[in-house]
Design a protein around this motif. Structure first.
Motif, PDB file in Angstrom:
ATOM      1  N   VAL A   1      73.310-145.131   7.232  1.00 49.96           N
ATOM      2  CA  VAL A   1      74.307-144.938   8.289  1.00 49.96           C
ATOM      3  C   VAL A   1      75.489-145.878   8.036  1.00 49.96           C
ATOM      4  O   VAL A   1      75.324-146.990   7.531  1.00 49.96           O
ATOM      5  CB  VAL A   1      73.659-145.231   9.662  1.00 49.96           C
TER       6      VAL A   1
ATOM      7  N   LEU B   1      68.282-145.725  15.343  1.00 50.63           N
ATOM      8  CA  LEU B   1      69.032-144.984  14.333  1.00 50.63           C
ATOM      9  C   LEU B   1      68.278-143.779  13.776  1.00 50.63           C
ATOM     10  O   LEU B   1      68.899-142.729  13.544  1.00 50.63           O
ATOM     11  CB  LEU B   1      69.473-145.917  13.204  1.00 50.63           C
TER      12      LEU B   1
ATOM     13  N   ALA C   1      71.445-149.774   9.486  1.00 52.33           N
ATOM     14  CA  ALA C   1      72.413-148.936   8.779  1.00 52.33           C
ATOM     15  C   ALA C   1      72.088-148.875   7.297  1.00 52.33           C
ATOM     16  O   ALA C   1      72.131-147.799   6.677  1.00 52.33           O
ATOM     17  CB  ALA C   1      73.824-149.472   8.991  1.00 52.33           C
TER      18      ALA C   1
ATOM     19  N   ASP D   1      76.128-145.783  17.763  1.00 50.19           N
ATOM     20  CA  ASP D   1      75.179-146.785  18.238  1.00 50.19           C
ATOM     21  C   ASP D   1      75.924-148.077  18.526  1.00 50.19           C
ATOM     22  O   ASP D   1      76.420-148.739  17.614  1.00 50.19           O
ATOM     23  CB  ASP D   1      74.098-147.030  17.179  1.00 50.19           C
TER      24      ASP D   1
ATOM     25  N   THR E   1      77.121-147.079  13.443  1.00 47.73           N
ATOM     26  CA  THR E   1      76.648-148.164  14.298  1.00 47.73           C
ATOM     27  C   THR E   1      77.594-149.343  14.190  1.00 47.73           C
ATOM     28  O   THR E   1      78.139-149.621  13.123  1.00 47.73           O
ATOM     29  CB  THR E   1      75.208-148.597  13.946  1.00 47.73           C
TER      30      THR E   1
END
Length: 299
Positions: free
Chosen positions: A239, A212, A234, A205, A227
């Motif tokens: 993430v 996401l 995140a 990303d 990302t």
């Protein structure tokens, strides 16, 4: 030397060109007579007071120019060589800059071309390294910007099949970079599955557009998503948020020249402004209409 600086936070009008003492390289560093310096979104975020609190601040982390002074222990370049790279002290938008990491400029390229590369290439390489991209199918959310376009091409060079999101006006550009373009917005999951019915192996990303959850689903879990643009997302979705202070991919500088010369990496479009017009460059960038890179040139 002349350099871009601001002494108060605010709009582009706070930017000044001031006289500062000439810098000198430390061990392992080189000083260049700057010919071109990249402009990034972080510059206007700093200027607006959204990042560092201290004042005054200089600007610029990437530049290209001619080596005119060597630090102790430097043996891989000589005075007069053309190089590009990173200014660790964030003062590259100036007549002189110290580079902490650098690489030779390929003979066929000009200074503005390569000044547009360091930040985008390092960010893209770092994210691809963290994802472990080595073949497979990669989804890049935000494939037409400077980081996204670098990520697409570097992933293709690693043997990956790439799907990239972009606005309709940029689909031909994304396709020319080697990715299959799809549109942003609602229905992203279904559009990806039309091209990759089993989903993707990894997702990057770059745009930070709130997708996401869809990327996690398409890539089979948060461990397959990175990302560089959505810190809050995140944290919420587990993430990885890629940031430079967790270890920069500085090896990217050494390898990009060969990829360019082989035709495997296409240079981004560049819009140049003289150093004295740094405020105009900020206004242009903040308007959000830039495809490619803004670069300041120094006579």
């Amino acid at each position: 030397m002349r350099a871009a600086r601001f002494s108060r936070f605010g709009g582009p009008e706070v930017l000044e060109i001031v006289d500062l003492p000439d810098p000198h390289p430390g061990p392992g560093e080189v000083r260049i007579a700057v010919r071109a310096a990249g402009v990034n979104a972080s510059d206007w975020k700093k200027r607006a007071g959204l990042m560092d609190e201290q004042l005054p601040q200089t600007l610029g982390y990437e530049a290209a120019g001619v080596v005119d002074e060597l630090g102790d222990g430097v043996a891989d370049v000589a005075v007069g060589d053309r190089v590009f790279g990173f200014s660790a002290d964030g003062a590259a938008q100036a007549e002189l800059a110290v580079l902490s990491h650098y690489a030779p400029i390929p003979p066929a390229l000009d200074f503005a071309d390569v000044a547009a590369l360091p930040a985008a290439v390092e960010t893209a390489t770092r994210a691809l390294d963290q994802l472990g991209v080595d073949g497979g199918t990669l989804l890049v959310n935000g494939a037409s910007g400077s980081v996204g376009s670098a990520a697409v091409q570097l992933a293709v060079a690693r043997g990956a099949r790439v799907i990239g999101t972009a606005g309709p006006a940029n689909h031909d550009y994304v396709r020319a970079l080697g990715a299959g373009p799809i549109a942003y917005g609602p229905g992203l999951r279904d559009r990806v599955l039309e091209l990759a019915p089993d989903g993707v192996d990894r997702a990057l990303d770059v745009a930070g557009s709130g997708v996401l959850p869809e990327l996690v689903e398409l890539a089979g879990g948060p461990e397959h998503v990175v990302t560089v643009a959505d810190f809050a997302g995140a944290q919420e979705h587990g993430v990885t948020f890629s940031r430079g202070d967790s270890g920069r991919a500085l090896h990217a500088l050494a390898g990009i020249g060969a990829l360019i010369e082989s035709g495997a990496f296409r240079l981004p479009p560049v819009r140049t402004f003289p150093l004295a017009d740094v405020a105009a460059a900020h206004r242009h960038g903040e308007a959000g209409q830039v495809r490619g890179k803004l670069v300041l040139t120094v006579d």
